[in-house]
Design an enzyme around this catalytic site. Sequence first.
Site, short mmCIF file in Angstrom:
data_model
loop_
_atom_site.label_atom_id
_atom_site.label_comp_id
_atom_site.label_asym_id
_atom_site.label_seq_id
_atom_site.Cartn_x
_atom_site.Cartn_y
_atom_site.Cartn_z
N TYR A 108 0.86 -1.19 0.00
CA TYR A 108 0.00 0.00 0.00
C TYR A 108 0.89 1.24 0.00
CZ TYR A 108 -2.89 3.81 1.78
OH TYR A 108 -3.52 5.01 1.94
N GLU A 196 -3.88 7.53 -3.50
CA GLU A 196 -3.81 6.23 -2.84
C GLU A 196 -3.59 5.14 -3.89
OE1 GLU A 196 -6.20 4.76 0.94
OE2 GLU A 196 -7.42 4.56 -0.87
#
Length: 387
Positions: A108, A196
């Site tokens: 991530y 993101e």
Amino acid sequence: MKIHEYQAKELLRRYGVAVPEGKVASTPDEVEQIARELGGVTVVKAQIHAGGRGKGGGVKVCKTPEDARAAGEAIVGMQLVTHQTGPEGQKVKKVWVEKGSNIKKEYYAGLTLDREKVRDTFMVSTEGGMEIEKVAAETPEKIIKVAIDPAFGLQAFQATQLAFALGLEGKSVRKAASFFMSLYKAYTESDASLAEINPLVLTEEGDIIALDAKINFDDNAMYRHKDIAEWRDLDEEDPAEVEASEFDLNFIKLDGNVGCMVNGAGLAMATMDIIKYSGGDPANFLDVGGGANAESVRNAFRIILKDPNVKAVLINIFGGIVRCDRVAQGIIDALSGGEVKVNVPVVVRLEGTNADVAADMLNNAPLSFIVAENLKDAAEKVVAAVG
């Protein structure tokens, strides 16, 4: 402002951020054609402004163009329900057809403003593919953060630290650091509020690529980015919120039954809090701005009352920039013309210059207002009015 995944990847590609090859499609025929062009394994992904698409059946891995067509037939036009869309779901009008990636490990990566540190913060985690909120709640130690000095921006040594924090080795460290630097440049130069990448993947070939991408932008900066502003998809936004933006009203729809009309974002949030504290549920956040007048009140009422769940309305105005008697006259004018049909109780709390004059005006108006003495009194009265 939010954009779709395929648009986010187009933006990232401009800044040299590695993303898989792919094209957007609106029909099963287009999906099959793109799959043939890409060759090999492809992934068909629903394009809506919500996460959790895979769990809802909006992402399918396809081995052949025929499989891709079948996926297109299943996804295009479906009402996709995820944890972010709510039970009503969102209709899928486009899909992103992407060349399959040979994934070795998922991570991530994200960028946003840390309001406590008052700095943009770069976050990475080895828990790629998971909801980052869940990781933060259950295993916060797995999220590594780097605060960025606005005077210098993200430094190469910081990007390298982030790569090492993911356990990367060899050439992958350099590739990840370069990826992070490019992502930061895209984030800052486009005035994004969130960037993101989940998952960020390491391929078997040692490449670092953005398998998914979510980017949100600061609405107030879009005048500087006409090309990005053109990506706005009104079909993905609540119609009431779109209408409110046309009248410069800050409106966000919620799930309660008490309509709120307030001037000032801070006061609006405090009003919502005290409604909850008094046992009610706000139906919306609505900031009419400092100069509340008949026109803004009329437009605000029309938008609020479009929600069938609204059983009462609370008007909470502080007369600082504008006198309370002028606000009261604006409320009376807006609701007396017959343009807006009000069939629910309306509680009004005005505080500030000429508040006593405003209270008399409302009490003597042809419409039946419930005049409150203070914010606590207003919240209790509107909750009681809902019944």
